[in-house]
Design an enzyme around this catalytic site. Structure first.
Site, PDB file in Angstrom:
ATOM      1  N   TYR A 144       1.223 -18.078  -5.971  1.00  0.00           N
ATOM      2  CA  TYR A 144       0.344 -17.020  -5.627  1.00  0.00           C
ATOM      3  C   TYR A 144       1.386 -15.774  -5.140  1.00  0.00           C
ATOM      4  O   TYR A 144       1.702 -16.063  -3.919  1.00  0.00           O
ATOM      5  CB  TYR A 144      -0.830 -17.435  -5.012  1.00  0.00           C
ATOM      6  CG  TYR A 144      -1.951 -16.431  -4.699  1.00  0.00           C
ATOM      7  CD1 TYR A 144      -2.597 -15.845  -5.576  1.00  0.00           C
ATOM      8  CD2 TYR A 144      -1.851 -15.885  -3.235  1.00  0.00           C
ATOM      9  CE1 TYR A 144      -3.398 -14.765  -5.177  1.00  0.00           C
ATOM     10  CE2 TYR A 144      -2.638 -15.051  -3.067  1.00  0.00           C
ATOM     11  CZ  TYR A 144      -3.377 -14.427  -3.905  1.00  0.00           C
ATOM     12  OH  TYR A 144      -4.335 -13.391  -3.382  1.00  0.00           O
ATOM     13  N   ASP A 239       9.472 -14.959  -3.074  1.00  0.00           N
ATOM     14  CA  ASP A 239       8.247 -14.585  -1.941  1.00  0.00           C
ATOM     15  C   ASP A 239       8.120 -15.537  -0.829  1.00  0.00           C
ATOM     16  O   ASP A 239       7.758 -16.603  -0.961  1.00  0.00           O
ATOM     17  CB  ASP A 239       6.993 -14.604  -3.135  1.00  0.00           C
ATOM     18  CG  ASP A 239       5.848 -14.236  -2.189  1.00  0.00           C
ATOM     19  OD1 ASP A 239       5.768 -14.326  -0.910  1.00  0.00           O
ATOM     20  OD2 ASP A 239       4.709 -14.200  -3.113  1.00  0.00           O
ATOM     21  N   LYS A 267       2.832 -11.761   7.115  1.00  0.00           N
ATOM     22  CA  LYS A 267       2.159 -12.903   8.234  1.00  0.00           C
ATOM     23  C   LYS A 267       3.132 -12.706   9.469  1.00  0.00           C
ATOM     24  O   LYS A 267       2.655 -11.938  10.365  1.00  0.00           O
ATOM     25  CB  LYS A 267       2.193 -14.204   7.541  1.00  0.00           C
ATOM     26  CG  LYS A 267       1.538 -14.026   6.334  1.00  0.00           C
ATOM     27  CD  LYS A 267       0.642 -15.272   5.870  1.00  0.00           C
ATOM     28  CE  LYS A 267       0.193 -15.100   4.444  1.00  0.00           C
ATOM     29  NZ  LYS A 267      -1.036 -15.430   3.800  1.00  0.00           N
TER      30      LYS A 267
HETATM   31  N1  HOZ Z   1      -2.723 -16.416   0.130  1.00  0.00           N
HETATM   32  C1  HOZ Z   1      -3.321 -17.100   1.393  1.00  0.00           C
HETATM   33  C2  HOZ Z   1      -2.896 -18.291   1.581  1.00  0.00           C
HETATM   34  N2  HOZ Z   1      -2.707 -19.003   0.424  1.00  0.00           N
HETATM   35  C3  HOZ Z   1      -4.908 -17.123   1.485  1.00  0.00           C
HETATM   36  C4  HOZ Z   1      -5.382 -16.101   2.026  1.00  0.00           C
HETATM   37  C5  HOZ Z   1      -6.724 -15.947   1.347  1.00  0.00           C
HETATM   38  O1  HOZ Z   1      -6.776 -15.895   0.110  1.00  0.00           O
HETATM   39  O2  HOZ Z   1      -7.520 -15.335   2.328  1.00  0.00           O
END
Ligand code: HOZ
Length: 429
Positions: A144, A239, A267
């Site tokens: 993702y 990433d 982050k």
């Molecule tokens: N992409 C974030 C960690 N997998 C999740 C944050 C979210 O979708 O709120």
């Protein structure tokens, strides 16, 4: 445990916010029940609006690596706030941040600050396309990279949690330009490259995946990707939004000794404030406006509060490498405790751990890619999640996420987590 205030808040939120939340995975849809609404957090603990307190294993999906409301970060933000929260003009802090990032991650020779990981990955792909003059990208199933159109094909995290890995709203054209391969399958990648000769601009991956749950690269996988990308002049993008400054001070690329052409960050570099960054080789980054023709901009990019928080965080991590020893050891102890519990109860579940990230998968098979992860019993995970919540442990509300350990977790919390796990897993048997 009572959740009356959270229940009321959720009912009200649903009237004004789609699904009642500002990011889908928060809605608890995959685990049942209502989301708990957060009041505050300090160190290793987070409190909801009903006054329940939990040991934190989400940590804002990674960035609270020092625990919540760390005094160094708080002080830096307060000081920056006194000078005004936004200028929309350059500041010296941005130079300090760029210098620090390039020093800690040497593959990044130049870096551009943005406001989120999603922005960083979208920009990175555009720059890679501009640089190579090619259109297609390769991504891995279950990785993702935020919610940019190109990445919502076989996407992990909230997209798979909510059952929409190929989101409606993404045009066929975009989908056609996104090629996917199973993670850890170098032969599949080679085939894609051969079938799309001179058409692939970039290959993007989470070098250690967090978004299908935690999945490590097989030995040599990252090195083989590096070789393939170099041979075919494909921009290799790591990433590292979740792994950067978490798996080591130089991220996953330092841990595995592989240098990508471009890296995305987020982050941790905002210390919990909204931030992202992308960077890489000088000649690629010099394609970015105003140095070059690829356009990318943002009023809040390099925001003074985010830079102040991020600088405090990165300087602390740079000066205190023992943080990594501690968080990795804490994760190891928790995983060892879980495994001991499983053994005692005659259960066989898979746990993947890399440094301070880990996931318990409700399958007895190894998890090396998205198809493996999807073999997990998500109904059982939901029950486990609810049980742990009631034991005061705050887990990610999805099987397809990693848990993150902070430096605030100590022996006492580890013991509580392992004991709660045993109690809950016993009832699931
Ligand atoms: N992409 C974030 C960690 N997998 C999740 C944050 C979210 O979708 O709120």
């Amino acid at each position: 445990m009572k959740f009356a205030n959270s229940e009321l808040a959720f009912e009200k939120a649903k009237k004004f916010i789609p699904g009642g939340v500002n990011s889908p995975v928060r809605a608890f849809k995959a685990v049942g029940g209502n989301p708990v609404f957060i009041q505050s957090a300090k160190g290793a603990y987070i409190k909801d609006i009903d006054g329940n307190s939990y040991i934190e294993l989400i940590n804002s999906w990674g960035p609270m690596i020092l625990g919540h409301a760390h005094e160094l970060i708080q002080e830096a933000v307060v000081k920056a706030l006194e000078q005004s929260p936004s200028f929309g003009g350059p500041t010296e802090r941005e130079i300090q941040m760029a210098e620090l990032i390039t020093e800690m991650i040497p593959s990044i020779e130049k870096v551009r600050m943005v406001n989120s990981g999603t922005e960083a990955t979208m920009a990175c792909v555009r720059v890679a396309r501009g640089y190579t003059g090619r259109s297609k990208i390769i991504k891995f199933e279950g990785c993702y990279h935020g919610h940019g159109d190109s990445f919502l094909i076989s996407a992990g995290s909230g997209a798979v949690t909510l059952g929409v890995p190929d989101s409606p709203g993404v045009t066929q054209g975009v989908a056609n330009d996104t090629l996917t391969a199973p993670f850890n399958d170098i032969e599949a990648v080679k085939k894609l490259v051969a079938a799309n000769k001179n058409e692939i601009a970039a290959l993007i991956l989470e070098p250690v995946v967090g978004n299908m749950g935690c999945v490590a690269p097989k030995e040599g996988f990252l090195q083989e990707l590096r070789k393939l990308c170099t041979e075919h002049k494909i921009v290799l993008i790591f990433d590292e939004v979740m792994t950067g400054f978490r798996l080591s001070k130089g991220g996953a690329q330092e841990l595995y000794g592989v240098s990508p052409d471009m890296t995305t960050l987020g982050k941790i570099i905002g210390g919990g404030l909204p931030v992202g960054a992308y960077g890489g080789k000088r000649e690629i980054m010099d394609m970015v406006a105003p140095a070059g023709p690829v356009y990318q901009a943002g009023t809040l990019s390099g925001n003074p509060l985010a830079m102040a928080a991020g600088l405090a965080m990165l300087n602390y991590l740079k000066g205190n490498p023992s943080v990594y020893t501690k968080i990795n050891e804490s994760a190891k102890q928790i995983v060892a405790g879980f495994e001991e519990n499983h053994k005692e109860l005659g259960l066989k579940y898979t746990i993947n751990q890399v440094g301070s990230m880990f996931t318990l998968f409700f399958t007895d098979q190894p998890v090396r890619n998205f198809d493996d992860a999807k073999k997990s019993d998500t109904i059982l995970f939901g029950k486990y999640f609810q049980g742990m919540l009631r034991e005061g442990i705050y887990l990610a509300p999805s099987q397809y996420e990693a848990l993150f350990i902070s430096n605030s977790i100590g022996e006492q919390e580890i013991a509580k987590i392992v004991a709660a796990h045993k109690k809950v897993i016993t009832t699931l048997k």
